[in-house]
Design a protein around this motif. Structure first.
Motif, PDB file in Angstrom:
ATOM      1  N   UNK A 173       0.809  -1.219   0.000  1.00 20.73           N
ATOM      2  CA  UNK A 173       0.000   0.000   0.000  1.00 20.73           C
ATOM      3  C   UNK A 173       0.845   1.272   0.000  1.00 20.73           C
ATOM      4  N   UNK A 174       2.148   1.180   0.280  1.00 22.28           N
ATOM      5  CA  UNK A 174       3.021   2.359   0.251  1.00 22.28           C
ATOM      6  C   UNK A 174       3.718   2.544  -1.101  1.00 22.28           C
ATOM      7  N   UNK A 175       3.668   1.556  -1.961  1.00 24.44           N
ATOM      8  CA  UNK A 175       4.380   1.621  -3.237  1.00 24.44           C
ATOM      9  C   UNK A 175       3.850   2.738  -4.143  1.00 24.44           C
ATOM     10  N   UNK A 176       2.546   2.945  -4.302  1.00 22.20           N
ATOM     11  CA  UNK A 176       2.093   4.050  -5.162  1.00 22.20           C
ATOM     12  C   UNK A 176       2.634   5.414  -4.713  1.00 22.20           C
ATOM     13  N   UNK A 177       2.654   5.660  -3.421  1.00 21.79           N
ATOM     14  CA  UNK A 177       3.198   6.934  -2.907  1.00 21.79           C
ATOM     15  C   UNK A 177       4.689   7.032  -3.210  1.00 21.79           C
ATOM     16  N   UNK A 178       5.409   5.920  -3.077  1.00 23.14           N
ATOM     17  CA  UNK A 178       6.844   5.912  -3.380  1.00 23.14           C
ATOM     18  C   UNK A 178       7.075   6.248  -4.857  1.00 23.14           C
ATOM     19  N   UNK A 179       6.275   5.669  -5.743  1.00 27.41           N
ATOM     20  CA  UNK A 179       6.401   5.962  -7.170  1.00 27.41           C
ATOM     21  C   UNK A 179       6.108   7.434  -7.465  1.00 27.41           C
ATOM     22  N   UNK A 180       5.081   7.979  -6.831  1.00 31.09           N
ATOM     23  CA  UNK A 180       4.752   9.396  -7.004  1.00 31.09           C
ATOM     24  C   UNK A 180       5.902  10.286  -6.538  1.00 31.09           C
ATOM     25  N   UNK A 181       6.507   9.934  -5.417  1.00 26.00           N
ATOM     26  CA  UNK A 181       7.620  10.722  -4.880  1.00 26.00           C
ATOM     27  C   UNK A 181       8.824  10.703  -5.820  1.00 26.00           C
ATOM     28  N   UNK A 182       9.139   9.529  -6.375  1.00 27.28           N
ATOM     29  CA  UNK A 182      10.273   9.451  -7.309  1.00 27.28           C
ATOM     30  C   UNK A 182       9.992  10.269  -8.564  1.00 27.28           C
ATOM     31  N   UNK A 183       8.780  10.188  -9.080  1.00 32.52           N
ATOM     32  CA  UNK A 183       8.413  11.001 -10.243  1.00 32.52           C
ATOM     33  C   UNK A 183       8.488  12.493  -9.925  1.00 32.52           C
ATOM     34  N   UNK A 184       8.115  12.850  -8.726  1.00 29.18           N
ATOM     35  CA  UNK A 184       8.124  14.262  -8.317  1.00 29.18           C
ATOM     36  C   UNK A 184       9.533  14.843  -8.331  1.00 29.18           C
ATOM     37  N   UNK A 185      10.527  14.095  -7.867  1.00 30.46           N
ATOM     38  CA  UNK A 185      11.883  14.649  -7.763  1.00 30.46           C
ATOM     39  C   UNK A 185      12.725  14.409  -9.023  1.00 30.46           C
ATOM     40  N   UNK A 186      12.201  13.655  -9.996  1.00 29.60           N
ATOM     41  CA  UNK A 186      12.927  13.373 -11.235  1.00 29.60           C
ATOM     42  C   UNK A 186      12.590  14.391 -12.318  1.00 29.60           C
ATOM     43  N   UNK A 187      13.618  14.876 -13.023  1.00 33.67           N
ATOM     44  CA  UNK A 187      13.410  15.774 -14.168  1.00 33.67           C
ATOM     45  C   UNK A 187      13.179  14.986 -15.452  1.00 33.67           C
ATOM     46  N   UNK A 188      13.983  13.932 -15.678  1.00 37.38           N
ATOM     47  CA  UNK A 188      13.927  13.187 -16.935  1.00 37.38           C
ATOM     48  C   UNK A 188      13.257  11.828 -16.803  1.00 37.38           C
ATOM     49  N   UNK A 189      13.713  11.043 -15.824  1.00 37.00           N
ATOM     50  CA  UNK A 189      13.261   9.650 -15.781  1.00 37.00           C
ATOM     51  C   UNK A 189      13.429   9.050 -14.384  1.00 37.00           C
ATOM     52  N   UNK A 190      12.653   8.000 -14.173  1.00 41.40           N
ATOM     53  CA  UNK A 190      12.810   7.126 -13.010  1.00 41.40           C
ATOM     54  C   UNK A 190      13.156   5.751 -13.574  1.00 41.40           C
ATOM     55  N   UNK A 191      14.245   5.162 -13.081  1.00 39.56           N
ATOM     56  CA  UNK A 191      14.674   3.840 -13.529  1.00 39.56           C
ATOM     57  C   UNK A 191      14.501   2.883 -12.357  1.00 39.56           C
ATOM     58  N   UNK A 192      13.647   1.867 -12.559  1.00 39.48           N
ATOM     59  CA  UNK A 192      13.306   0.917 -11.496  1.00 39.48           C
ATOM     60  C   UNK A 192      13.780  -0.484 -11.837  1.00 39.48           C
ATOM     61  N   UNK A 193      14.046  -1.256 -10.798  1.00 37.95           N
ATOM     62  CA  UNK A 193      14.309  -2.681 -10.952  1.00 37.95           C
ATOM     63  C   UNK A 193      13.763  -3.381  -9.713  1.00 37.95           C
ATOM     64  N   UNK A 194      13.015  -4.435  -9.942  1.00 35.40           N
ATOM     65  CA  UNK A 194      12.533  -5.280  -8.847  1.00 35.40           C
ATOM     66  C   UNK A 194      12.886  -6.723  -9.188  1.00 35.40           C
ATOM     67  N   UNK A 195      13.130  -7.537  -8.194  1.00 37.23           N
ATOM     68  CA  UNK A 195      13.516  -8.919  -8.488  1.00 37.23           C
ATOM     69  C   UNK A 195      12.334  -9.745  -8.967  1.00 37.23           C
ATOM     70  N   UNK A 196      12.659 -10.754  -9.728  1.00 38.56           N
ATOM     71  CA  UNK A 196      11.657 -11.726 -10.134  1.00 38.56           C
ATOM     72  C   UNK A 196      11.808 -12.928  -9.211  1.00 38.56           C
ATOM     73  N   UNK A 197      10.779 -13.229  -8.477  1.00 38.60           N
ATOM     74  CA  UNK A 197      10.829 -14.353  -7.554  1.00 38.60           C
ATOM     75  C   UNK A 197      10.557 -15.637  -8.305  1.00 38.60           C
ATOM     76  N   UNK A 198      11.381 -16.597  -8.113  1.00 43.33           N
ATOM     77  CA  UNK A 198      11.167 -17.899  -8.734  1.00 43.33           C
ATOM     78  C   UNK A 198      12.474 -18.539  -9.130  1.00 43.33           C
ATOM     79  N   UNK A 199      12.443 -19.822  -9.382  1.00 41.70           N
ATOM     80  CA  UNK A 199      13.681 -20.522  -9.737  1.00 41.70           C
ATOM     81  C   UNK A 199      14.164 -20.122 -11.133  1.00 41.70           C
ATOM     82  N   UNK A 200      15.476 -20.076 -11.273  1.00 43.84           N
ATOM     83  CA  UNK A 200      16.102 -19.715 -12.546  1.00 43.84           C
ATOM     84  C   UNK A 200      16.602 -20.976 -13.236  1.00 43.84           C
ATOM     85  N   UNK A 201      16.392 -21.042 -14.536  1.00 42.46           N
ATOM     86  CA  UNK A 201      16.862 -22.171 -15.324  1.00 42.46           C
ATOM     87  C   UNK A 201      17.797 -21.626 -16.393  1.00 42.46           C
ATOM     88  N   UNK A 202      18.969 -22.263 -16.540  1.00 43.43           N
ATOM     89  CA  UNK A 202      19.930 -21.836 -17.546  1.00 43.43           C
ATOM     90  C   UNK A 202      20.388 -23.037 -18.352  1.00 43.43           C
TER      91      UNK A 202
END
Length: 159
Positions: A103-132
């Motif tokens: 429930x706090x993530x939307x506010x966090x996204x708004x805050x990052x957009x507020x302080x950014x002039x050009x862009x916000x670059x995000x990365x979140x992990x993908x949960x799950x087993x990796x196969x190679x």
């Protein structure tokens, strides 16, 4: 503010695997693609991203984290960033949002957009087993494939 992750979490043997360093490459590449003069990194983590920018570029780098013991430039939360509007060309936030209640993530996204002039670059992990899969046969090019298997386990926020 209470730390989300203790320093011992960043132990190299457990945390510094090859895929993590590949992730740093893509994070840096996406930020550099914006041609920023200033960058705010939300969540300093193990400082690889910030140290690379500080040591190898002319980009003005600033860090923000709730964990004072990680030594950020600004102590504060992503859902209430103590900076003026449009303060940084790029705001980066890597592997942070999953540590917050949903429930706090939307506010966090708004805050990052507020302080950014050009862009916000995000990365979140993908949960799950990796196969190679990696195949190398003489006289043929290498064949590499990697994928994440969808994981049916529901994520429960635990702080």
């Amino acid at each position: 503010m209470k730390s989300q992750v203790q320093k011992k979490h960043y132990n190299f043997a457990r945390y510094g695997y090859l895929g993590r360093f590949a992730s740093y490459h893509y994070q840096l590449r996406e930020v550099f693609a914006q041609d920023p003069k200033t960058v705010l990194e939300v969540g300093v983590g193990d400082k690889v991203f910030g140290n690379y920018i500080r040591d190898n570029t002319d980009i003005e780098y600033t860090s923000l984290d709730v964990a004072e013991d990680l030594g950020p430039d600004i102590i504060g939360s992503v859902d209430n960033i103590p900076c003026e509007d449009s303060s940084y060309d790029v705001v980066s936030c890597f592997q942070v949002l999953e540590h917050m209640p949903y429930d706090k993530v939307p506010k966090a996204l708004q805050e990052m957009l507020r302080v950014a002039r050009k862009a916000v670059v995000l990365s979140v992990p993908h949960f799950g087993p990796r196969t190679q899969l990696f195949i190398k046969l003489p006289f043929l090019p290498e064949l590499k494939m990697a994928t994440k298997i969808p994981w049916p386990r529901k994520h429960e926020f635990n702080g």
